[in-house]
Write a protein that holds these residues in place. Sequence first.
Motif, mmCIF file in Angstrom:
data_model
loop_
_atom_site.group_PDB
_atom_site.id
_atom_site.type_symbol
_atom_site.label_atom_id
_atom_site.label_comp_id
_atom_site.label_asym_id
_atom_site.label_seq_id
_atom_site.Cartn_x
_atom_site.Cartn_y
_atom_site.Cartn_z
ATOM 1 N N PHE A 1 0.831 -1.208 0.000
ATOM 2 C CA PHE A 1 0.000 0.000 0.000
ATOM 3 C C PHE A 1 0.865 1.256 0.000
ATOM 4 O O PHE A 1 0.589 2.214 -0.734
ATOM 5 C CB PHE A 1 -0.923 -0.004 1.215
ATOM 6 N N GLU A 2 1.903 1.255 0.817
ATOM 7 C CA GLU A 2 2.778 2.423 0.894
ATOM 8 C C GLU A 2 3.512 2.644 -0.427
ATOM 9 O O GLU A 2 3.791 3.792 -0.802
ATOM 10 C CB GLU A 2 3.772 2.249 2.039
ATOM 11 N N THR B 1 1.103 4.375 -2.854
ATOM 12 C CA THR B 1 0.707 5.728 -2.460
ATOM 13 C C THR B 1 1.888 6.438 -1.813
ATOM 14 O O THR B 1 2.950 5.873 -1.636
ATOM 15 C CB THR B 1 -0.455 5.685 -1.441
ATOM 16 N N ASP B 2 1.670 7.673 -1.454
ATOM 17 C CA ASP B 2 2.689 8.420 -0.702
ATOM 18 C C ASP B 2 2.290 8.517 0.762
ATOM 19 O O ASP B 2 2.670 9.444 1.473
ATOM 20 C CB ASP B 2 2.852 9.828 -1.290
ATOM 21 N N VAL B 3 1.499 7.539 1.222
ATOM 22 C CA VAL B 3 0.984 7.532 2.581
ATOM 23 C C VAL B 3 1.795 6.567 3.442
ATOM 24 O O VAL B 3 2.106 5.457 3.017
ATOM 25 C CB VAL B 3 -0.501 7.100 2.598
ATOM 26 N N MET B 4 2.146 7.005 4.636
ATOM 27 C CA MET B 4 2.821 6.140 5.594
ATOM 28 C C MET B 4 1.773 5.575 6.553
ATOM 29 O O MET B 4 0.964 6.330 7.099
ATOM 30 C CB MET B 4 3.876 6.916 6.384
ATOM 31 N N VAL B 5 1.783 4.267 6.737
ATOM 32 C CA VAL B 5 0.787 3.619 7.582
ATOM 33 C C VAL B 5 1.338 3.388 8.989
ATOM 34 O O VAL B 5 2.410 2.808 9.160
ATOM 35 C CB VAL B 5 0.337 2.271 6.988
ATOM 36 N N LYS B 6 0.594 3.844 9.978
ATOM 37 C CA LYS B 6 0.921 3.565 11.372
ATOM 38 C C LYS B 6 -0.079 2.528 11.862
ATOM 39 O O LYS B 6 -1.276 2.797 11.971
ATOM 40 C CB LYS B 6 0.828 4.840 12.223
#
Length: 297
Positions: free
Chosen positions: A75-76, A79-84
């Motif tokens: 997923f990361e 996208t340019d999203v960091m998952v916590k």
Amino acid sequence: MKTNKSWLVWTLCLLFAAFMMSGCSAEKEAQPASNKEKETTSAATENKNLSGELILATTTSTQDSGLLDVLIPLFEEQTDVMVKTIAVGTGKALEMGKTGEADVLLVHAPADEEKLVESKDAVNRQLVMHNDFMIVGPKEDPAGVKGKTVQEALKKITESNALFVSRGDDSGTHKKELALWKEAGIEPSGKMYQETGQGMGDTLKVASEKGGYTITDRGTYLALKDNLDMDILVEGDDRLLNIYHVMQVNPEKSEKINGDAAKAFVEFMIDPDIQKVIGEFGVKEFGEPLFFPDAVK
């Protein structure tokens, strides 16, 4: 002289033909992409326009099984999203959704999930996958539960005063366990019933060390079985189905909720390619899948 004129005419014709072919090729390259290509490009662009951090509240079984170690990097990467990731019991994960402390939830307590949707604390709930619960215990099986139904097994554990180790953490697994005791007409108590207040992996380790029985999801057990002195004793009962859904926390609850990223994560989890990854997870290492994909898209 006549020959020279003929050669000149043929040369001009060849040059003209080459020019026309070049123009057609350039025109073809300049044509807009097909609808399918447009959709793919648009989706990729939309994902790449996402940013920030996504807080995923989920059950410990998705973490302990190793599934998230495969899915989150994918997923990361898209996208340019960091998952916590916050891996807690499903009850706590649902509470985080209710209070707006998470952006997206991946949980396995359908009845409680539905309440969260009805209260509009969560939206866009989608079926993702399932596996099953099992009763595992000492290989020597002192209570003699192997091959019994769930209700028979719980009664035998109680009658023999064998140790049963519970998560006791209000997780989806704990909720399922309590429901099974209730169906069997038993209220477990005393020294034979011990609660860890911890996740599935830690609870399995405690049960293994103490020679007790416990209820676990198949994925976590298979991921840890090489380090456990336990066998699968009860499985295949219809009551043991374990269903996972993904859902967004309602973005209207707070401006801090990353609604766009949460929506993208839901779409990611039910995407056919990711569903294939889920279905293949564990097969190479354990000889069987740890989860079965259920999303229909």
